[in-house]
Design a protein around this motif. Sequence first.
Motif, short mmCIF file in Angstrom:
data_model
loop_
_atom_site.label_atom_id
_atom_site.label_comp_id
_atom_site.label_asym_id
_atom_site.label_seq_id
_atom_site.Cartn_x
_atom_site.Cartn_y
_atom_site.Cartn_z
N ASN A 154 -1.63 -24.62 85.98
CA ASN A 154 -1.75 -23.58 86.96
C ASN A 154 -2.20 -24.07 88.06
O ASN A 154 -3.08 -25.06 88.07
CB ASN A 154 -2.76 -22.65 86.22
N HIS A 178 -5.20 -23.15 91.05
CA HIS A 178 -6.06 -22.25 91.13
C HIS A 178 -6.74 -22.44 92.59
O HIS A 178 -6.97 -23.67 92.96
CB HIS A 178 -7.11 -22.62 90.15
N LEU A 210 -13.39 -26.08 90.10
CA LEU A 210 -13.45 -25.59 88.70
C LEU A 210 -14.80 -26.51 88.03
O LEU A 210 -14.57 -27.78 88.57
CB LEU A 210 -12.44 -25.72 87.57
N ALA A 238 -14.19 -20.44 87.67
CA ALA A 238 -13.19 -20.16 86.64
C ALA A 238 -13.12 -18.70 86.30
O ALA A 238 -14.11 -17.99 86.35
CB ALA A 238 -13.85 -20.97 85.21
N TYR A 268 -9.99 -14.91 90.97
CA TYR A 268 -8.55 -15.34 91.57
C TYR A 268 -8.68 -14.82 93.16
O TYR A 268 -9.60 -14.12 93.51
CB TYR A 268 -7.62 -14.51 90.76
N THR A 285 -7.15 -26.51 92.85
CA THR A 285 -7.21 -27.01 91.59
C THR A 285 -5.93 -27.04 90.69
O THR A 285 -5.42 -25.74 90.59
CB THR A 285 -8.42 -26.94 90.80
N HIS A 326 -4.58 -27.46 87.17
CA HIS A 326 -5.07 -27.84 85.49
C HIS A 326 -4.08 -27.33 84.63
O HIS A 326 -3.23 -26.47 84.98
CB HIS A 326 -6.27 -27.11 85.50
N TYR A 352 -9.15 -18.59 80.69
CA TYR A 352 -8.90 -18.75 82.04
C TYR A 352 -9.46 -20.00 82.46
O TYR A 352 -10.76 -20.36 82.26
CB TYR A 352 -9.39 -17.69 82.78
N ASP A 353 -8.76 -21.03 82.99
CA ASP A 353 -8.90 -22.16 83.78
C ASP A 353 -9.92 -23.11 83.19
O ASP A 353 -10.70 -23.71 83.78
CB ASP A 353 -9.65 -21.57 85.18
N GLU A 378 -7.65 -31.99 92.06
CA GLU A 378 -8.51 -30.96 92.91
C GLU A 378 -8.43 -31.65 94.30
O GLU A 378 -8.50 -32.73 94.61
CB GLU A 378 -9.70 -30.64 92.38
#
Length: 217
Positions: free
Chosen positions: A125, A127, A131, A135, A138, A157, A159, A165-166, A173
């Motif tokens: 994903n 993001h 992070l 986290a 969005y 990032t 990941h 989530y996250d 990153e």
Amino acid sequence: MSHPKIAILASGSGTTAEAFVLAGVNGTIDTQVELVICSNRSAGIFERIENLNKMHGLNIKCIYIGKDSHPDPKGEEEALLNMLSNSNVDAIVLMGYMKKIGPKLVKAFGWRNDFTSPYQAKMLNTHPGLLPESAGMYGRNVQQHTLDLDLPFSGQTLHVVSEQYDEGPIIAEHKVAVASGETADTLFAKVQKAEKEYLPKDVDTFIKKRLEYLEEN
């Protein structure tokens, strides 16, 4: 040797997916997009992929799987699982996918507690923040959070997808400095620019390292 291939999960206009496709077309990366699955029937990504196919002689399949086609969330997850399992892709990348990934998909493709290396997974994903500070957030919410806390950096990032989530292992990153007078919109635009710049190469590198890991193990 054939090019590595990915599937993209998306929900919006597809500008990040387009940047990835063009990186492959231009030879910046080896990885090519094989499949796009969108959760929003009216999203702009459908037209965007159609245009890319026409302009560059591509054959990227772009399909809808969402609540209209599968009202039962479990049915939607099964449809995604079947489609992705039957697709010969080396990685699955969420690019603005606005739905939580279900446990069956995570078990099949994402991070599991018994894993010892991120290269055992194949679902990633992107993001729009650093992070673990952002986290579960969005879009512009991440940037407003960054500004509210007076943090010096936001960022992008990549990941591994996990059930929460996250929380999966971070692959890469890239920090984006917060300028004086920054707004959530201007900061978000800078983060999106960084995402389009770095994501293709980061995913390409991940796939190559993953294939090496699988060969050695």
